[in-house]
Design a protein around this motif. Structure first.
Motif, mmCIF file in Angstrom:
data_model
loop_
_atom_site.group_PDB
_atom_site.id
_atom_site.type_symbol
_atom_site.label_atom_id
_atom_site.label_comp_id
_atom_site.label_asym_id
_atom_site.label_seq_id
_atom_site.Cartn_x
_atom_site.Cartn_y
_atom_site.Cartn_z
ATOM 1 N N VAL A 54 0.873 -1.175 0.000
ATOM 2 C CA VAL A 54 0.000 0.000 0.000
ATOM 3 C C VAL A 54 0.909 1.223 0.000
ATOM 4 O O VAL A 54 1.728 1.403 0.895
ATOM 5 C CB VAL A 54 -0.932 0.021 1.223
ATOM 6 C CG1 VAL A 54 -1.924 1.179 1.104
ATOM 7 C CG2 VAL A 54 -1.673 -1.302 1.362
ATOM 8 N N TYR A 55 0.749 2.071 -1.009
ATOM 9 C CA TYR A 55 1.707 3.140 -1.282
ATOM 10 C C TYR A 55 0.966 4.474 -1.393
ATOM 11 O O TYR A 55 0.047 4.612 -2.199
ATOM 12 C CB TYR A 55 2.415 2.803 -2.596
ATOM 13 C CG TYR A 55 3.563 3.689 -3.011
ATOM 14 C CD1 TYR A 55 4.864 3.195 -2.988
ATOM 15 C CD2 TYR A 55 3.369 4.982 -3.476
ATOM 16 C CE1 TYR A 55 5.932 3.973 -3.411
ATOM 17 C CE2 TYR A 55 4.423 5.770 -3.891
ATOM 18 C CZ TYR A 55 5.705 5.261 -3.860
ATOM 19 O OH TYR A 55 6.761 6.032 -4.275
ATOM 20 N N VAL A 56 1.347 5.438 -0.579
ATOM 21 C CA VAL A 56 0.736 6.774 -0.591
ATOM 22 C C VAL A 56 1.556 7.717 -1.466
ATOM 23 O O VAL A 56 2.790 7.762 -1.358
ATOM 24 C CB VAL A 56 0.645 7.340 0.839
ATOM 25 C CG1 VAL A 56 0.400 8.845 0.812
ATOM 26 C CG2 VAL A 56 -0.457 6.650 1.623
ATOM 27 N N THR A 57 0.870 8.466 -2.333
ATOM 28 C CA THR A 57 1.548 9.472 -3.139
ATOM 29 C C THR A 57 0.563 10.568 -3.542
ATOM 30 O O THR A 57 -0.645 10.338 -3.619
ATOM 31 C CB THR A 57 2.185 8.854 -4.409
ATOM 32 O OG1 THR A 57 2.887 9.858 -5.143
ATOM 33 C CG2 THR A 57 1.119 8.237 -5.308
ATOM 34 N N HIS A 58 1.104 11.765 -3.792
ATOM 35 C CA HIS A 58 0.302 12.843 -4.367
ATOM 36 C C HIS A 58 0.606 12.999 -5.850
ATOM 37 O O HIS A 58 -0.004 13.815 -6.535
ATOM 38 C CB HIS A 58 0.610 14.172 -3.654
ATOM 39 C CG HIS A 58 2.014 14.638 -3.883
ATOM 40 N ND1 HIS A 58 3.076 14.213 -3.103
ATOM 41 C CD2 HIS A 58 2.543 15.456 -4.824
ATOM 42 C CE1 HIS A 58 4.193 14.766 -3.553
ATOM 43 N NE2 HIS A 58 3.902 15.520 -4.592
#
Length: 365
Positions: free
Chosen positions: A188-192
């Motif tokens: 699970v990878y968070v990015t903007h």
């Protein structure tokens, strides 16, 4: 590795609601992206999955087990942060082995696991170097190694490439995706960064103001945005919006724009006169003498193989991505044709896309 199921997840901080009734499923072995602008709730969602924040309500299931109210230590996940969070007084080998030593694993097993991870990440030659002297890319590899060596059920990554410069960030994104393909690890990878999400993700959740706007594959989200926010956030340049007042019936294959019939995918809903928006991607606009919808070129931007042409029309300003060899002069009035199967029609008030023959299997309006 494990499937992760999110059901009606909500997080409140006093009177502020950071995440509102989010629901989605992360498949076993998927590279899953949480994407959105700053403050949209993506990091809070990741922290709840990881156990660093407990939800106000809702469920989190990891490998079939309800872990909603369990702390991070009981969830068998590993975190990778943007700022690496390495121990500066330890060398690379000790940083990677620290989780295993803390668990009390035998020294022989620790050595074997560290050597295996070092081979996977191609950092065998720096195992005995202090982390303080490493480049940003090598520090990120060490941080990944410390997570991988535990062999957790899932990896949580909070903008892990955010501190790298643009060129090396793209290289590390390719390496991360290749690493995932070898390990088949639920991530699970968070990015903007929408380009990062499109490049790396198997599935993407797009969030805005704590709400899941859309959930799907990169192609589904790009080709068939569920809302105007998604259409505007994904793509560079973003989708063009042409605003008009109109109506249509279920089964219609077009809308009337400026007195001209614009062909669209078959519309599946019936809509009486209201404010509508026609959405068209820049690459799906062709400049043609026979085009009945017309506008005036106000700017051109040369990009090598293509150019971006800005066109002022009656219902809004459009950007068209056309071949660089096509002649486009500022001040010239041009006709346009739109690639019908790719068009979206939105409700201007709610921002949601209407169901069409092209998107009906992708999301529910």
């Amino acid at each position: 590795m494990a499937e992760i199921v999110i059901r009606n997840l909500r997080k409140e901080f006093g009177n502020f609601t950071a995440v509102k009734q989010s629901s989605f499923t992360i498949g076993d072995g998927e590279f899953f992206m949480l994407l959105g602008p700053s403050g949209c709730g993506k990091t809070t969602t990741l922290r709840m999955i990881a156990g660093l924040e407990l939800p106000t309500s809702g469920e989190i299931l990891i490998d079939g087990e309800d872990v909603s109210q369990k702390p991070a230590s009981q969830r068998d996940i590993a975190m990778v942060f943007q700022m690496f969070a390495l121990y500066p007084h330890m060398n690379v080998r000790k940083n990677i082995s620290y989780p295993l030593v803390s668990q009390g694993l035998p020294k022989t097993q620790v050595r074997e696991r560290v050597a295996e991870v070092a081979r996977i990440l191609d950092i065998t030659d720096i195992l005995d170097k202090p982390v303080s002297g490493l480049s940003g890319g090598d520090r990120q590899r060490v941080a990944l190694g410390r997570a991988i060596v535990r062999r957790p059920k899932a990896f949580m990554m909070d903008e892990p490439l955010g501190a790298l410069d643009a060129e090396f960030r793209e290289h590390m994104a390719e390496e991360l995706r290749a690493l995932h393909d070898r390990m088949k690890a639920t991530t699970v990878y968070v990015t903007h960064d929408q380009l990062e999400a499109m490049q790396m993700g198997d599935k993407i959740v797009v969030m805005n103001h704590g709400v899941v706007e859309q959930f799907g594959t990169p192609q589904e989200i790009y080709d068939h945005p569920a809302t105007m926010f998604v259409a505007d956030f994904i793509g560079s340049p973003a989708m063009n919006f042409l605003r008009f007042n109109g109506s249509f019936r279920g089964g219609d294959t077009g809308v009337i724009l400026g007195g001209q019939q614009i062909e669209t995918p078959q519309l599946q809903e019936e809509v009486s006169a209201r404010d509508l928006v026609l959405g068209v991607r820049p690459e799906h606009i062709a400049l043609t003498d026979s085009g009945l919808y017309r506008g005036r070129i106000s700017a051109t931007e040369y990009l090598g193989t293509t150019q971006i042409v800005t066109i002022d029309a009656a219902h809004g300003t459009l950007k068209a991505r056309i071949p660089s060899g096509t002649v486009a002069r500022v001040g010239e009035t041009v006709g346009m044709s739109f690639l019908a199967p790719t068009l979206s029609v939105f409700d201007a008030g709610s921002g949601r896309a209407f169901r069409t023959s092209a998107n009906q299997g992708v999301f529910h309006g």
